[in-house]
Design a protein around this motif. Structure first.
Motif, PDB file in Angstrom:
ATOM      1  N   GLY A 149       0.821  -1.219   0.000  1.00  0.00           N
ATOM      2  CA  GLY A 149       0.000   0.000   0.000  1.00  0.00           C
ATOM      3  C   GLY A 149       0.850   1.262   0.000  1.00  0.00           C
ATOM      4  N   GLN A 150       2.054   1.172   0.570  1.00  0.00           N
ATOM      5  CA  GLN A 150       2.957   2.322   0.582  1.00  0.00           C
ATOM      6  C   GLN A 150       3.392   2.685  -0.831  1.00  0.00           C
ATOM      7  OE1 GLN A 150       4.259   4.182   3.397  1.00  0.00           O
ATOM      8  NE2 GLN A 150       2.342   3.312   4.130  1.00  0.00           N
ATOM      9  N   GLU A 152       1.805   1.853  -3.555  1.00  0.00           N
ATOM     10  CA  GLU A 152       0.636   2.304  -4.310  1.00  0.00           C
ATOM     11  C   GLU A 152       0.309   3.757  -4.012  1.00  0.00           C
ATOM     12  OE1 GLU A 152      -2.567  -0.381  -3.632  1.00  0.00           O
ATOM     13  OE2 GLU A 152      -1.670  -1.939  -4.898  1.00  0.00           O
ATOM     14  N   ALA A 153       0.409   4.117  -2.725  1.00  0.00           N
ATOM     15  CA  ALA A 153       0.126   5.508  -2.365  1.00  0.00           C
ATOM     16  C   ALA A 153       1.130   6.441  -3.047  1.00  0.00           C
ATOM     17  CB  ALA A 153       0.178   5.679  -0.852  1.00  0.00           C
ATOM     18  N   ALA A 154       2.409   6.043  -3.029  1.00  0.00           N
ATOM     19  CA  ALA A 154       3.436   6.878  -3.656  1.00  0.00           C
ATOM     20  C   ALA A 154       3.192   7.003  -5.156  1.00  0.00           C
ATOM     21  CB  ALA A 154       4.815   6.278  -3.390  1.00  0.00           C
ATOM     22  N   LYS A 155       2.882   5.868  -5.793  1.00  0.00           N
ATOM     23  CA  LYS A 155       2.596   5.890  -7.237  1.00  0.00           C
ATOM     24  C   LYS A 155       1.403   6.779  -7.537  1.00  0.00           C
ATOM     25  CE  LYS A 155       3.939   1.252  -8.828  1.00  0.00           C
ATOM     26  NZ  LYS A 155       3.269  -0.010  -9.228  1.00  0.00           N
ATOM     27  N   SER A 156       0.366   6.667  -6.694  1.00  0.00           N
ATOM     28  CA  SER A 156      -0.863   7.422  -6.980  1.00  0.00           C
ATOM     29  C   SER A 156      -0.623   8.926  -6.846  1.00  0.00           C
ATOM     30  CB  SER A 156      -1.996   6.963  -6.063  1.00  0.00           C
ATOM     31  OG  SER A 156      -1.837   7.521  -4.774  1.00  0.00           O
ATOM     32  N   ARG A 167      12.410   7.650  -1.292  1.00  0.00           N
ATOM     33  CA  ARG A 167      11.744   8.452  -0.270  1.00  0.00           C
ATOM     34  C   ARG A 167      10.770   7.668   0.601  1.00  0.00           C
ATOM     35  NH1 ARG A 167      13.727  12.990   1.191  1.00  0.00           N
ATOM     36  NH2 ARG A 167      11.639  13.558   1.882  1.00  0.00           N
ATOM     37  N   ILE A 168      10.198   6.618   0.041  1.00  0.00           N
ATOM     38  CA  ILE A 168       9.135   5.929   0.774  1.00  0.00           C
ATOM     39  C   ILE A 168       9.554   4.529   1.219  1.00  0.00           C
ATOM     40  CG2 ILE A 168       6.708   5.178   0.694  1.00  0.00           C
ATOM     41  CD1 ILE A 168       7.183   8.266   0.451  1.00  0.00           C
ATOM     42  N   GLN A 172      11.852   3.183   5.055  1.00  0.00           N
ATOM     43  CA  GLN A 172      11.114   2.309   5.965  1.00  0.00           C
ATOM     44  C   GLN A 172      11.787   0.944   6.085  1.00  0.00           C
ATOM     45  OE1 GLN A 172       6.688   2.416   5.831  1.00  0.00           O
ATOM     46  NE2 GLN A 172       6.975   3.811   4.133  1.00  0.00           N
ATOM     47  N   GLY A 281       1.773   2.252   9.455  1.00  0.00           N
ATOM     48  CA  GLY A 281       0.684   3.175   9.721  1.00  0.00           C
ATOM     49  C   GLY A 281      -0.666   2.611   9.351  1.00  0.00           C
TER      50      GLY A 281
END
Lengths: 283, 269
Positions: A149-150, A152-156, A167-168, A172, A281
């Protein structure tokens, strides 16, 4: 005098020479100090290069390109599957033949501001490449531990693959990578002793020389063992600090610090910002 | 509650075309499983479309195709008139370069069921990261916008904390602010309230309603029929990889036609 006669018969002349031992260990001779410098120098550079190679190999191994995946797979397969000593010989004695007998590792080479022996450079190359193969697996596991999901969020948000990683994902993954990385460096500090077989004057070689000159075999090798123990102990302390800075121990709840594990010192409380970095998160 | 959320990003982002989304005959397989069997949907500027359907009907997969988080095998999806994720080469779809896809995604915001905030960054950094790194917005401008957005979703005091310290509802509001900070022409919501405790659903829906009223173009996968009734222009019912019924929210409340729609609505209403 002797309480263990059966040992004594096998070893009747042995007496631990405490004076020689202390003199050998402290204060260290210039040769031993020089050996210590080479040991640390090689370990630090080889580990650093190994981490870079490991990240690159892990990313290649997880890429969409079949060619990159193949290269990464072959690399890890070969360097994890053959003895490091063999790899060291292959690099030092073997590779010059690949290049038509050019002396790849001459007596003097400049590397990171220091004039070093070619054999040291060969060692750095062999250890780096070998370490990269192990780090590749560690980094890969770290990246895979991050929730998809991390990404995917960055891509989106329009981030490129590179930005997403830098960065993401990797920041982590670092929390997962740091503990085994510390383990790898502990290993690396000791692995440098292999350099003695290609005549590099690191601490083990210095101890061998001291043994040859004095026949204080047990004392010399016990002395050098203490040096390795000191190096790895200091490293454990440094690693503990790094892990607490990154909040690595948070993931596993309240972990005992190095000092409290080793010597019963109280754990220092960390700053709020460190404590509050969560492991994941929103789940 | 918050008013004029979009003022924080300089007003309603203006899409390049009046038709924001145009999907035609989209088909997708997961291996042998045919999950989208020819989905067509057009969304105009300022329109709010709510997609409903049982789990496994393909609704989430479909909106994930709109920003190319999923590949498609047949059909075309245009956003702002640009073919998403692919180039056409002699009638065949060829996947586009990663860099081009990233560029297209800048115009399409997405809010996820599980928020997917970046846990290693503060709330404010979560919001400013993409504008700064992707759009190249200067830091002070990104921070000003980020703070304005946080104020409008009611989370001004939380800018310096990490996501794990927020409730689910707060995290989802941050996620909406993060998506808005890129000034997208279109917002996709993938079941934005399904992972929330019941008492937190309202605060997230309030933000979404406000955005709808302000004219944001939105596609929302959700079973919140109250939300649909208040702000949706259209409801789309998906079943087994197809759109089986489409109409105003009123139509779905008063006169659903399809048996599957009736059965589904009787379960969620």
């Amino acid at each position: 005098m002797n309480l263990l006669p059966f040992v004594a018969t096998a070893n009747s002349s042995f007496q631990f020479d405490i004076g020689w031992f202390i003199h050998f260990v402290f204060p260290p001779s210039p040769a031993l100090l020089g050996g210590l410098a080479i040991t640390i120098y090689v370990a630090v550079i080889a580990q650093a290069v190994g981490v870079v190679l490991g990240v690159l190999s892990a990313l290649a191994g997880m890429s969409r390109s079949r060619v990159l995946r193949g290269i990464s797979g072959l690399y890890v397969w070969f360097f994890r599957g053959t003895p490091l000593l063999v790899q060291l010989f292959l690099v030092y004695f073997g590779t010059p033949y690949l290049f038509g007998g050019i002396d790849l590792f001459p007596n003097h080479v400049g590397l990171v501001g220091l004039d070093i022996k070619g054999a040291v450079l060969a060692g750095i190359v062999a250890f780096s490449v070998n370490e990269g193969a192990y780090m590749s697996e560690i980094v890969r596991a770290g990246i895979l531990s991050i929730d998809p999901g991390q990404t995917e969020a960055a891509k989106s948000l329009g981030m490129t693959y590179r930005l997403t990683m830098m960065r993401i994902v990797l920041p982590q993954a670092l929390r997962v990578i740091i503990p085994p990385l510390g383990n790898e460096f502990n290993n690396m500090l000791k692995t440098t002793s292999l350099l003695s077989v290609i005549a590099v004057e690191e601490i083990f070689r210095v101890a061998q020389a001291a043994n040859s000159a004095s026949f204080k075999t047990f004392e010399a090798f016990l002395g050098v063992a203490l040096y390795y123990l000191a190096l790895t102990t200091i490293w454990s302390a440094i690693q503990g600090v790094i892990e607490r800075r990154l909040g690595v121990s948070q993931a596993g709840g309240q972990q005992a610090s190095f000092w409290s594990r080793m010597f019963g010192f109280a754990r220092r409380t960390t700053g709020t910002a460190e404590v509050e970095v969560p492991s994941s998160g929103g789940h | 509650m918050s008013v004029n959320i979009l003022d924080a990003i300089g007003g309603l982002p203006r899409p390049e075309t009046d038709t924001v989304v145009e999907a035609t005959a989209v088909e997708k397989w997961f291996g042998k499983l045919h999950v989208l069997k020819g989905v067509s949907l057009t969304v105009k500027r300022r329109e709010v479309v709510v997609v409903i359907g049982a789990s496994g009907s393909g609704k989430t997969t479909f909106i994930r195709c709109i920003n190319h988080l999923e590949k498609i095998q047949k059909g075309r999806i245009f956003v702002n008139g640009h073919l998403i994720g692919y180039r056409e080469e002699s009638g065949k779809l060829v996947e586009d370069k990663e860099r081009n896809i990233a560029k297209q995604r800048q115009e399409i915001g997405m809010v996820f069921q599980r928020f997917n905030l970046f846990p290693h960054m503060t709330v404010l950094d979560n919001i400013t990261e993409a504008p700064m790194k992707v759009r190249g917005v200067p830091k002070d401008e990104a921070v000003t916008t980020g703070r304005a957005l946080l104020a409008r979703v009611g989370l001004s005091m939380k800018e310096a904390v990490y996501p794990s310290q927020l409730s689910g509802g707060q995290q989802q509001r941050v996620a909406i602010a993060r998506a808005l900070a890129m000034k997208p022409a279109l917002l996709l919501f993938d079941e934005p309230t399904s992972a929330l405790d019941p008492e937190m659903i309202g605060e997230v829906l309030d933000v979404m309603k406000e955005l709808a009223i302000e004219g944001m173009t939105m596609i929302v996968v959700s079973h919140e029929m109250g939300f649909a009734r208040e702000v949706a222009d259209r409801v789309v019912m998906m079943d087994d990889g197809r759109i089986i019924e489409e109409g105003t929210p009123e139509h779905f409340f008063t006169a659903p036609q399809h048996e599957r729609t009736k059965a589904f609505l009787s379960k969620i209403l």
